[in-house]
Each structure stands twice: as C-alpha cells, then as structure tokens.
Design an enzyme around this catalytic site. Structure first.
Site, short mmCIF file in Angstrom:
data_model
loop_
_atom_site.label_atom_id
_atom_site.label_comp_id
_atom_site.label_asym_id
_atom_site.label_seq_id
_atom_site.Cartn_x
_atom_site.Cartn_y
_atom_site.Cartn_z
N ASN A 44 0.89 -1.14 -0.07
CA ASN A 44 0.06 -0.07 0.20
C ASN A 44 0.86 1.25 -0.15
O ASN A 44 1.48 1.68 1.04
CB ASN A 44 -0.92 0.02 1.37
CG ASN A 44 -1.90 1.17 1.38
OD1 ASN A 44 -1.80 1.98 0.34
ND2 ASN A 44 -2.38 1.36 2.58
N LYS B 37 0.07 4.36 -0.14
CA LYS B 37 -0.65 5.25 0.48
C LYS B 37 -0.48 6.66 -0.29
O LYS B 37 -0.66 6.43 -1.69
CB LYS B 37 -0.02 5.64 1.98
CG LYS B 37 -0.11 4.31 2.59
CD LYS B 37 0.24 4.46 4.19
CE LYS B 37 -0.19 3.33 4.89
NZ LYS B 37 0.27 3.48 6.41
N GLU C 66 -6.64 4.69 8.21
CA GLU C 66 -6.53 5.93 7.54
C GLU C 66 -7.65 6.52 7.01
O GLU C 66 -8.05 7.75 7.47
CB GLU C 66 -4.92 6.32 7.02
CG GLU C 66 -4.02 6.18 7.53
CD GLU C 66 -2.94 5.50 6.91
OE1 GLU C 66 -2.73 5.37 5.65
OE2 GLU C 66 -1.96 4.83 7.49
N HIS D 242 -9.26 0.89 5.27
CA HIS D 242 -8.06 1.33 5.85
C HIS D 242 -7.97 2.18 7.19
O HIS D 242 -8.75 3.07 7.09
CB HIS D 242 -7.14 1.78 4.74
CG HIS D 242 -5.51 1.80 5.23
ND1 HIS D 242 -5.26 2.73 6.34
CD2 HIS D 242 -4.73 1.11 5.19
CE1 HIS D 242 -4.15 2.48 6.62
NE2 HIS D 242 -3.51 1.10 5.93
N GLY E 140 2.73 2.40 10.62
CA GLY E 140 3.77 3.62 10.46
C GLY E 140 4.39 4.03 11.80
O GLY E 140 5.02 4.95 11.93
N SER F 188 3.68 -2.08 10.36
CA SER F 188 5.17 -2.03 10.46
C SER F 188 6.00 -3.28 10.21
O SER F 188 6.89 -3.88 10.61
CB SER F 188 5.76 -1.79 12.11
OG SER F 188 5.40 -0.30 12.20
N GLU G 141 -4.91 -4.93 10.78
CA GLU G 141 -3.80 -3.56 11.03
C GLU G 141 -4.37 -3.01 12.36
O GLU G 141 -4.79 -1.89 12.37
CB GLU G 141 -3.75 -2.91 9.81
CG GLU G 141 -3.77 -3.49 8.46
CD GLU G 141 -3.13 -2.39 7.33
OE1 GLU G 141 -2.23 -2.65 6.95
OE2 GLU G 141 -3.91 -1.53 7.10
#
Ligand code: 13P
Length: 264
Positions: free
Chosen positions: A15, A17, A105, A103, A182, A222, A176
């Site tokens: 991904n 992003k 985010e 996701h 991240g 990560s 996730e």
C-alpha cells in the site's frame, strides 16, 4: 523451506498510500519489475498505488503484480455525479482487481468513514466483480482498555453485512492494529496470531466454516524484512499488507519470505 501447513495462498500487498511522484513511481516500478518470473508460486502479490498513478503503474508494472485501489466510491451507479470519487467499475476498467476498504487512515484520520459507509463500499465493489480487502484494527486506547477483539470483530460484522457466502471467495481481511501502523512498533507474532485466530473463529461461527478455512487474513503494521519471517510462521497469518516498506525494494524481500525466507 516452507514449513507453513496452510492450503491458503499467501496474499501480500504493498500500500503506497499518498506517496510518490511520476519519477519515483517509474523508478520503483523498474525495481519491482526485476522480480518478473520470480514470484513464489504460493503467493498472490498486489500493489496499491495512489489512484492518480494507477495508469502509470498499470502500463509499466509487470503482470506478476496485481493491482489494488486504495479506496472506492460506494454508490450503486458505475458513473455519475460523484465529484472527486472513483467507482469500482472505473478501477476495474484499468485492470484493477482489488480494492482496500476501511483502511485505518480512512476510518480514523483522513475521512472518518463509518461502518455503514464501508459496508456499502464492500457491497459496491463485489457487485462490480472486484475483490475486497476489508481492513480492520483497534487503536492503542481500545487495546489498553481490553476491547481489541470486540472492536475488530464488530468492524468485520458490520463490514460484511449482506455479503453472500458465494462472494466470500473475493474477500480478504487485513488486520492492521492502528498502533502498529507507521510506528515501527509491530505486533508480536503471538498478538497477531491471537487476533487472526479470533477473526477466523468468528467467521466460522457467524458466516460459514468452509469460508473461515479459506479466507485469507493478512497482517499489516510495521512489517519489515526483519520481522516478516516470524510473523509468517503463525498458522493464521496468510500474508501482509505493507506500507512504508512497500516503497522500497524491501517489499520484494517480504514477498520472498513466504517462499524460503531468502527474498526474491
Ligand atoms: P506500515 O507498514 O508503514 O506500518 O503501514 C501499514 C499499512 O497501513 C498498510 O496498509
């Protein structure tokens, strides 16, 4: 040596992003094209570039990699007055097979998407004939409060509401944990396995036991070459959704870990 006793084909996604320029995408695609013909036979691998780079990637990346869109529109119509959005039908037209839905985010930071909206996106994507990766995960606060499983299972319950059993062959789940995305703080293999097992058990009890055995559950947060091998050993971890490391040749090392741990 592949010691994994799973009949499920690994699913590994990169991904990207909201990253990249025309120049950096061209250079990364050239790097990934070096893996042409070398993909592990037990793995399906995809890249999810920013939508604006989809054409560039579709035209230049070798077909060993499938493509995913990072987000789709939820409407019932294939085309229409949806300024700024991209429908599953439009993604499919570009040869995109997968769509990420939910996701963290999109759920928490960028767009605050609700379970209801995400469910509409899942249904719209399946209706268009594409495949869905439903992303789920708890925040650190929710984990510390002992609510991780409850949050994740509820995200799945609402996300897949109304999905036909026959459509489950086109669904994968990505666990996730938000606190691992991240941050460099990967879930331990045991933490990830515990959640993946809980997800599979929930699907078995609430959807279908055959679906539970066949659905791929990816781990994201990560993932790096240094930690992927230990995660991959876990029985219910069927692959990875990789963020930062997918912007580097590291991604190919992660893909290779499902073969023999030696990279591609
Ligand atoms: P990182 O691998 O950068 O933690 O991102 C994970 C992720 O969000 C993939 O979708």
């Amino acid at each position: 040596m592949d010691t994994k006793m799973s009949t499920r084909k690994a699913l590994i996604g990169g991904n990207w992003k909201c990253n990249g320029t025309i120049a950096s995408v061209k250079s990364l695609v050239a790097e990934f094209n070096k893996a042409k013909g070398a993909m592990p036979s037990n793995a399906e691998v995809f890249i999810a570039p920013p939508a604006i780079h989809m054409g560039l990637v579709a035209d230049n990346l070798c077909k060993d990699f499938a493509l995913s869109i990072q987000n789709v529109w939820s409407g019932k119509k294939d085309f229409g007055a949806y300024t700024g959005e991209i429908t599953p039908a439009m993604a499919k037209d570009f040869g995109v097979q997968w769509a990420l839905v939910g996701h963290s985010e999109r759920r928490h930071t960028v767009a605050h998407e609700s379970d209801e909206l995400l469910n509409q996106k899942v249904l719209a994507t399946l209706a268009a004939g594409m495949k869905v990766i439903l992303c789920v995960g708890e925040t650190l606060e929710q984990r510390d409060g002992g609510k991780a499983k409850c949050v994740v299972l509820s995200q799945i319950k609402y996300g897949i509401s109304g999905v036909k059993i026959s459509d489950w062959s086109r669904i994968a789940i990505a666990y996730e944990p938000v606190w691992a995305i991240g941050t460099g703080r990967v879930a331990t293999p045991e933490q990830a396995q515990e959640m993946h097992k809980a997800i599979r058990e929930w699907i078995s009890a609430n959807v279908d036991s055959k679906v539970a055995n066949s659905v791929r559950i990816m781990y994201g947060g990560s993932v790096k070459p240094a930690n992927c091998k230990e995660l991959w050993k876990m029985g219910d971890i069927d692959g990875f959704l990789v963020g930062g490391a997918s912007l580097k040749p590291d991604f190919l090392t992660i893909v290779g870990c499902v073969k023999d741990g030696a990279g591609l």
